[in-house]
Design an enzyme around this catalytic site. Structure first.
Site, mmCIF file in Angstrom:
data_model
loop_
_atom_site.group_PDB
_atom_site.id
_atom_site.type_symbol
_atom_site.label_atom_id
_atom_site.label_comp_id
_atom_site.label_asym_id
_atom_site.label_seq_id
_atom_site.Cartn_x
_atom_site.Cartn_y
_atom_site.Cartn_z
ATOM 1 N N ASP A 101 -34.632 -34.943 -16.924
ATOM 2 C CA ASP A 101 -33.325 -34.668 -17.520
ATOM 3 C C ASP A 101 -33.446 -34.757 -19.041
ATOM 4 O O ASP A 101 -33.711 -35.837 -19.576
ATOM 5 C CB ASP A 101 -32.325 -35.718 -16.987
ATOM 6 C CG ASP A 101 -30.886 -35.394 -17.346
ATOM 7 O OD1 ASP A 101 -30.665 -34.504 -18.189
ATOM 8 O OD2 ASP A 101 -29.986 -36.045 -16.767
ATOM 9 N N HIS A 140 -27.886 -25.420 -11.772
ATOM 10 C CA HIS A 140 -27.458 -26.198 -12.934
ATOM 11 C C HIS A 140 -28.215 -25.779 -14.198
ATOM 12 O O HIS A 140 -27.608 -25.650 -15.268
ATOM 13 C CB HIS A 140 -27.674 -27.688 -12.636
ATOM 14 C CG HIS A 140 -27.250 -28.600 -13.734
ATOM 15 N ND1 HIS A 140 -25.931 -28.889 -13.990
ATOM 16 C CD2 HIS A 140 -27.974 -29.287 -14.663
ATOM 17 C CE1 HIS A 140 -25.848 -29.723 -15.016
ATOM 18 N NE2 HIS A 140 -27.071 -29.979 -15.442
#
Lengths: 422, 422
Positions: free
Chosen positions: A233, A330
């Site tokens: 991330d 995403h």
């Protein structure tokens, strides 16, 4: 860890800090046994791997003074506390100025690894600065309470509502916001308690949250973080070496078009407590999780191939004729090229507060992103994610804050002085 | 961190672990870039400082197999999770045996730094074992639910009530207890979630708590821990080098007088969630705090002089004729010589769950102590503290547990097998 470079007892810590601030060095190393002035200068992300290996966790210090506050481009720390305060009834601009003066003195002292005041609790003793940063911001409501509405930046206008929001107002926003990070949990806790103590009668805690990241040295070399879903991330984060990094993340030195002059060198922080519905997420097979994200779990590479830093091939189709990176993945929806180049610097902490009232883990991401203008950073990306992100069923935004984080204090100045005293 | 010793790709991690377990080595170092088999053997607390400095945080592993379970004499870890489970309705001895078999397999694999099973969440990827330990214990209620009452150790008889107890039954005891510790927060979280997942339908979480200690490298050399009151905590702990260490901490290899044979090499854990009333404590001046404890805050030395390890001079009086270490000082009352030599190995985590419902910090100590017999360890000391400890007004015992922690699993065995299958 004993032979960490240059030794010179004649240069005080204080002077070192000032020097580092002036030259723009992002970090420096203090310490050695017994707190003697053994040190080695290291230039933050620009330091060579060897220099980093030689520096111990405790002896690394972030500079308090500088163009920007610390805690924005500082490498992720192992432990974090977020705390919001509201000014006490009756407290106004004068009390707020005194508060920021006290807080700045405390932050400067603790970030140098020293106890603060006669009543220091001693919790941070033995450890060095441990990369402690203390970062201060102002919420929208601060300006009315201090009679400073005319100086309130337009960028603090409330964020739009998003359909997926489940926000708890009691854990959102606030007059003042403090972000504390350190690579040692006791150093971070000490800073949190000291900031609370120094609030005195001027301000009261509105909400407080704890977070964490990897420990230094847990991976073979510094790597992009993973979150509690197991995903890498932060791959797409702008880099300080990007030509337009400063322009995207910081308000220009003249205040610029975005913000008032007192915000020069500052940045806007969007804070979201994003709960992860881990019981649901972990039921998905790894291949399904990867389609939700659009990247491989193992190394963060796009499903279209390459390594973590390879660009997404958004048009690539598989043998079945379908997009390899699904239309609602995403990574596709949040890609800067899909959002008019909107960029923000995400610098989160994970959180885990045990098991929630509903029996599922109260865990997720204390998402913190930094940008020169939230309307060109967080808002357009979140608006798009809100409409069609495959990740949405697995997360829930539970709290939100938006804060104006002024530039760093110059020598002899406190954070926010240009707002409160000019 | 790249030049950490011997390199040999031909010996697998698995074989290394087995070897370390067989030879009784307390720790070993795995890892290097890319997870190749670069390693250096290190013998835990016996390792030279140089060897420790060369080992990175992530690559240090604790052995799963051995005479004792890991997590008892393992050095304090930066992050910890305590979780208690109750067996599900209908689950008995057979289901419990299968559960301990699954849990042991998961612990062994994760402690070697490897993902567990096809559904591994990936949260620990990139990091090494990071000194992960997973330690399993049985509560008193476990034995009735599995038809094993006849094999229940007398040492699991309920702890006496103490007048200062404010215990929450929902966060106390439980059929099964798991202690997880690691030097990386994501590695610890991954282990917690994996243990919860592997509980399957056999057991349900009863309570769960999170804790922390110093990060490795935050102090110049390994030091006695500090707690959130700022006190050095653990000075009087028995040392593995003490002649009677094993006798005090572990049930003898033949089961001995204290416990059943299946507990050979095991230990009893007393777990207390001790809240610290920090708002009150921090109002005391440092000199007053030191009289409460009987030691100097700066270095933990007795108020009667010397250094941290100097013995207390309990009879020494000051110019005013009063005892230098007051009669109700915590260090005096808890001193082994004041308790018939009662000794326990305290190995706690601090905890901090933000701000409690009453507005004060929900923070303190996850006190965990280990002994061969609680009636000769925790109980006499706590009984004495309960009567007249000057520290009592500043702490509150909010939860309690007592667990029988069996010896370590032999090669091919799972933890608790000697109880459940013989």
């Amino acid at each position: 860890m004993s032979d960490n470079g240059v030794s010179d007892n004649d240069i005080s810590r204080r002077r070192l800090l000032a020097t580092a601030g002036a030259t723009g060095a992002a970090g420096l190393v203090l310490g050695g046994a017994g707190g003697a002035g053994v040190y080695a200068a290291a230039t933050g992300s620009g330091a060579s791997p060897d220099a980093k290996a030689l520096a111990s966790v405790g002896s690394t210090a972030a500079p308090f003074h500088g163009e920007h506050q610390a805690g924005i481009t500082t490498p992720l720390q192992a432990r974090g506390h977020l705390v919001a305060f509201d000014l006490a009834p009756g407290a106004g601009r004068k009390e707020a100025a005194a508060l920021l003066r006290r807080w700045s003195a405390a932050a400067r002292t603790m970030m140098a690894g020293e106890p603060f005041g006669d009543t220091d609790s001693g919790v941070a003793l033995d450890a060095g600065p441990s990369s402690l940063t203390v970062t201060f911001g102002f919420g929208r409501t601060f300006f009315a309470r201090t009679g400073l509405n005319s100086r309130r930046p337009a960028a603090l206008d409330p964020l739009p509502d998003f359909s997926s929001d489940h926000l708890d107002a009691r854990r959102s926003n606030g007059d003042l916001w403090v972000q504390i990070g350190a690579d040692d949990a006791l150093v971070a806790f000490h800073a949190l308690r000291t900031i609370q103590r120094e609030a005195g009668d001027a301000a009261r805690v509105r909400w407080q949250m704890n977070g964490f990241n990897r420990s230094p040295g847990a991976t073979a070399q510094p790597m992009t973080a993973r979150n509690l879903m197991g995903q890498i991330d932060g791959t797409g984060n702008p880099k300080p070496s990007d030509a337009d990094f400063d322009q995207r993340i910081f308000v220009p030195a003249d205040g610029g078009a975005e913000g008032p002059e007192w915000m020069a060198g500052g940045s806007y922080a969007v804070v979201r407590r994003i709960r992860m519905l881990l019981d649901d997420w972990e039921k998905l097979a790894r291949g399904e999780q990867e389609k939700v994200i659009g990247r491989k779990k193992s190394d963060g590479a796009p499903l279209t191939g390459g390594s973590e830093t390879t660009e997404l091939d958004l048009d690539k189709t598989g043998p079945d004729g379908k997009l390899v990176i699904p239309s609602n993945a995403h990574a596709r929806i949040s890609a800067p090229e899909q959002n008019g180049g909107a960029a923000m610097l995400r610098r989160p902490f994970s959180y885990h507060d045990g098991i929630g009232a509903d029996g599922t883990p109260d865990a997720g991401l204390l998402f913190i992103c930094w940008q020169a203008d939230p309307l060109r950073g967080f808002v357009p990306v979140q608006r798009k994610l809100d409409r069609g992100d495959a990740l949405s069923p697995f997360i829930r935004h539970e709290a939100s804050g938006l804060f104006a984080v002024p530039g760093g204090a110059r020598d002899g100045e406190y954070v926010g002085q240009r707002l409160l005293e000019s």
